[in-house]
Design a protein around this motif. Structure first.
Motif, PDB file in Angstrom:
ATOM      1  N   SER A 104       9.757 -63.906  10.644  1.00 51.08           N
ATOM      2  CA  SER A 104       9.835 -64.710  11.864  1.00 51.08           C
ATOM      3  C   SER A 104      10.655 -65.971  11.631  1.00 51.08           C
ATOM      4  O   SER A 104      11.277 -66.496  12.561  1.00 51.08           O
ATOM      5  CB  SER A 104       8.438 -65.097  12.353  1.00 51.08           C
ATOM      6  OG  SER A 104       7.711 -63.962  12.758  1.00 51.08           O
ATOM      7  N   LEU A 105      10.666 -66.450  10.384  1.00 51.59           N
ATOM      8  CA  LEU A 105      11.366 -67.691  10.066  1.00 51.59           C
ATOM      9  C   LEU A 105      12.604 -67.460   9.219  1.00 51.59           C
ATOM     10  O   LEU A 105      13.593 -68.189   9.357  1.00 51.59           O
ATOM     11  CB  LEU A 105      10.423 -68.657   9.346  1.00 51.59           C
ATOM     12  CG  LEU A 105       9.450 -69.456  10.230  1.00 51.59           C
ATOM     13  CD1 LEU A 105       8.375 -68.541  10.812  1.00 51.59           C
ATOM     14  CD2 LEU A 105       8.791 -70.572   9.432  1.00 51.59           C
ATOM     15  N   MET A 106      12.560 -66.474   8.326  1.00 48.60           N
ATOM     16  CA  MET A 106      13.678 -66.224   7.423  1.00 48.60           C
ATOM     17  C   MET A 106      14.618 -65.154   7.987  1.00 48.60           C
ATOM     18  O   MET A 106      14.217 -64.334   8.808  1.00 48.60           O
ATOM     19  CB  MET A 106      13.151 -65.786   6.055  1.00 48.60           C
ATOM     20  CG  MET A 106      12.249 -66.796   5.370  1.00 48.60           C
ATOM     21  SD  MET A 106      11.512 -66.136   3.843  1.00 48.60           S
ATOM     22  CE  MET A 106      12.953 -66.028   2.764  1.00 48.60           C
ATOM     23  N   GLU A 113      12.660 -74.585   2.168  1.00 49.76           N
ATOM     24  CA  GLU A 113      12.467 -73.832   0.931  1.00 49.76           C
ATOM     25  C   GLU A 113      11.520 -74.558  -0.024  1.00 49.76           C
ATOM     26  O   GLU A 113      11.512 -75.796  -0.070  1.00 49.76           O
ATOM     27  CB  GLU A 113      13.810 -73.599   0.236  1.00 49.76           C
ATOM     28  CG  GLU A 113      14.685 -72.547   0.889  1.00 49.76           C
ATOM     29  CD  GLU A 113      15.544 -73.051   2.030  1.00 49.76           C
ATOM     30  OE1 GLU A 113      16.428 -72.318   2.481  1.00 49.76           O
ATOM     31  OE2 GLU A 113      15.314 -74.196   2.484  1.00 49.76           O
ATOM     32  N   PRO A 114      10.750 -73.803  -0.810  1.00 52.08           N
ATOM     33  CA  PRO A 114       9.783 -74.427  -1.726  1.00 52.08           C
ATOM     34  C   PRO A 114      10.423 -74.928  -3.017  1.00 52.08           C
ATOM     35  O   PRO A 114       9.905 -74.687  -4.116  1.00 52.08           O
ATOM     36  CB  PRO A 114       8.788 -73.286  -1.986  1.00 52.08           C
ATOM     37  CG  PRO A 114       9.611 -72.049  -1.887  1.00 52.08           C
ATOM     38  CD  PRO A 114      10.616 -72.332  -0.793  1.00 52.08           C
ATOM     39  N   GLY A 154      19.754 -70.238   0.343  1.00 50.24           N
ATOM     40  CA  GLY A 154      18.654 -71.101  -0.092  1.00 50.24           C
ATOM     41  C   GLY A 154      17.658 -70.428  -1.001  1.00 50.24           C
ATOM     42  O   GLY A 154      16.545 -70.947  -1.195  1.00 50.24           O
ATOM     43  N   LEU A 155      18.007 -69.289  -1.583  1.00 46.50           N
ATOM     44  CA  LEU A 155      17.055 -68.532  -2.400  1.00 46.50           C
ATOM     45  C   LEU A 155      17.195 -68.770  -3.898  1.00 46.50           C
ATOM     46  O   LEU A 155      16.704 -67.969  -4.700  1.00 46.50           O
ATOM     47  CB  LEU A 155      17.183 -67.033  -2.099  1.00 46.50           C
ATOM     48  CG  LEU A 155      16.631 -66.597  -0.738  1.00 46.50           C
ATOM     49  CD1 LEU A 155      16.956 -65.134  -0.469  1.00 46.50           C
ATOM     50  CD2 LEU A 155      15.130 -66.838  -0.645  1.00 46.50           C
ATOM     51  N   TYR A 206       8.635 -70.402   5.630  1.00 46.96           N
ATOM     52  CA  TYR A 206       9.410 -71.641   5.714  1.00 46.96           C
ATOM     53  C   TYR A 206      10.662 -71.436   6.548  1.00 46.96           C
ATOM     54  O   TYR A 206      11.126 -70.306   6.742  1.00 46.96           O
ATOM     55  CB  TYR A 206       9.766 -72.151   4.319  1.00 46.96           C
ATOM     56  CG  TYR A 206      10.708 -71.285   3.509  1.00 46.96           C
ATOM     57  CD1 TYR A 206      12.085 -71.302   3.731  1.00 46.96           C
ATOM     58  CD2 TYR A 206      10.226 -70.471   2.477  1.00 46.96           C
ATOM     59  CE1 TYR A 206      12.951 -70.527   2.964  1.00 46.96           C
ATOM     60  CE2 TYR A 206      11.083 -69.691   1.715  1.00 46.96           C
ATOM     61  CZ  TYR A 206      12.444 -69.721   1.960  1.00 46.96           C
ATOM     62  OH  TYR A 206      13.302 -68.955   1.204  1.00 46.96           O
ATOM     63  N   ARG A 207      11.195 -72.549   7.037  1.00 40.65           N
ATOM     64  CA  ARG A 207      12.442 -72.522   7.817  1.00 40.65           C
ATOM     65  C   ARG A 207      13.601 -72.861   6.884  1.00 40.65           C
ATOM     66  O   ARG A 207      13.684 -73.988   6.393  1.00 40.65           O
ATOM     67  CB  ARG A 207      12.391 -73.537   8.952  1.00 40.65           C
ATOM     68  CG  ARG A 207      11.225 -73.351   9.925  1.00 40.65           C
ATOM     69  CD  ARG A 207      11.313 -74.336  11.080  1.00 40.65           C
ATOM     70  NE  ARG A 207      10.148 -74.247  11.935  1.00 40.65           N
ATOM     71  CZ  ARG A 207       9.087 -75.043  11.838  1.00 40.65           C
ATOM     72  NH1 ARG A 207       9.054 -75.983  10.890  1.00 40.65           N
ATOM     73  NH2 ARG A 207       8.068 -74.904  12.659  1.00 40.65           N
ATOM     74  N   PRO A 208      14.493 -71.916   6.615  1.00 40.21           N
ATOM     75  CA  PRO A 208      15.603 -72.194   5.706  1.00 40.21           C
ATOM     76  C   PRO A 208      16.444 -73.379   6.191  1.00 40.21           C
ATOM     77  O   PRO A 208      16.642 -73.572   7.403  1.00 40.21           O
ATOM     78  CB  PRO A 208      16.417 -70.899   5.734  1.00 40.21           C
ATOM     79  CG  PRO A 208      15.417 -69.843   6.112  1.00 40.21           C
ATOM     80  CD  PRO A 208      14.488 -70.523   7.078  1.00 40.21           C
TER      81      PRO A 208
END
Length: 266
Positions: A9-11, A213-214, A250-251, A241-243
């Motif tokens: 839903s976010l990624m 991102e964490p 962002g990974l 999370y929202r990138p």
């Protein structure tokens, strides 16, 4: 070894929803979660899961009128029949998608004075839903959500979720502990996880305060992931999370864990 599930839903919002399964698999994820699947036929989603060898980890029950601001109906008095129908709807999807965890959202209190009545309604509905889900082999998850992102949500603290679990005594009710919400409301994340670990069925992560991102913000996620690994946590960690920008760019935080995801799948 931490198992990470991409929240679709976010990624991967760079592509339409049904194409995000392929994107998640290409980036090394073996599991996926999302808010709601109900705009799509379950058979079509199941086909994407099979095609890309992904596990459906989690989704939410229908939340009521999301566009109107509803965030769940389990605690809304007078909506019991609608809630029970929503359990049946979610169960149908879960069976087709072979999903073994469902999150039941409580709802938002329109007035503080209504919280006690809503809490009683919530417990009654959970007590009704738990054995129905248990007979299908499904764990019922409840989540404490911060009042900054979702003002008026019924439960905001981990202890509130735990109290409900212990009061109901159903073997298939667990906490969905989102470190993002927990940090905003309480902090002291590692101690909190250790305190509640036997009640936790699912974890979620995002940076604080931006919910990206964490690998940024005030939470040291690399350290937390190491601690969870050493502690033998075997559940999933949902990446809700929202990138910052394009998802795959962002990974970098995921690189050290990417190759090990396949091993955990075997």
């Amino acid at each position: 070894m931490p198992r990470f599930a991409a929240n679709l839903s976010l990624m991967f919002n760079e592509v339409p929803f049904m194409e995000r399964f392929a994107s998640a698999a290409e980036q090394g994820f073996r599991g996926v979660e999302y808010l709601f699947p109900y705009a799509f036929e379950p058979a079509a989603i199941a086909a994407e899961l099979r095609r890309h060898r992904l596990q459906q980890v989690l989704f939410n029950l229908p939340p009521g009128d999301w566009e109107a601001g509803e965030r769940g109906i389990a605690a809304l008095p007078g909506r019991e029949a609608e809630f029970r129908a929503s359990v049946d709807t979610a169960l149908h999807y879960a069976e087709v998608l072979e999903c073994r965890q469902l999150h039941i959202m409580a709802g938002v209190a329109p007035e503080p004075a209504q919280r006690q009545v809503m809490h009683e309604c919530w417990l009654e509905n959970l007590a009704w839903a738990a054995p129905r889900l248990e007979s299908a082999g499904i764990t019922l998850l409840i989540e404490a959500i911060n009042h900054r992102d979702m003002p008026g949500y019924l439960i905001n603290y981990q202890q509130q979720a735990r109290d409900a679990i212990e009061m109901l005594g159903a073997p298939n009710i667990r906490m969905q502990m989102d470190f993002y919400h927990a940090q905003i409301m309480e902090g002291d994340l590692w101690q909190s996880w250790q305190q509640h670990r036997n009640q936790v069925g699912h974890l979620q992560v995002a940076s604080v305060p931006e919910r990206h991102e964490p690998d940024s913000g005030e939470v040291n996620y690399p350290w937390l992931f190491e601690q969870l690994d050493q502690a033998g946590y075997s559940g999933w960690i949902g990446c809700e999370y929202r990138p910052w920008h394009e998802t795959s760019a962002g990974l970098k935080w995921f690189e050290r864990w990417r190759e090990q995801q396949w091993d955990s799948w075997q």
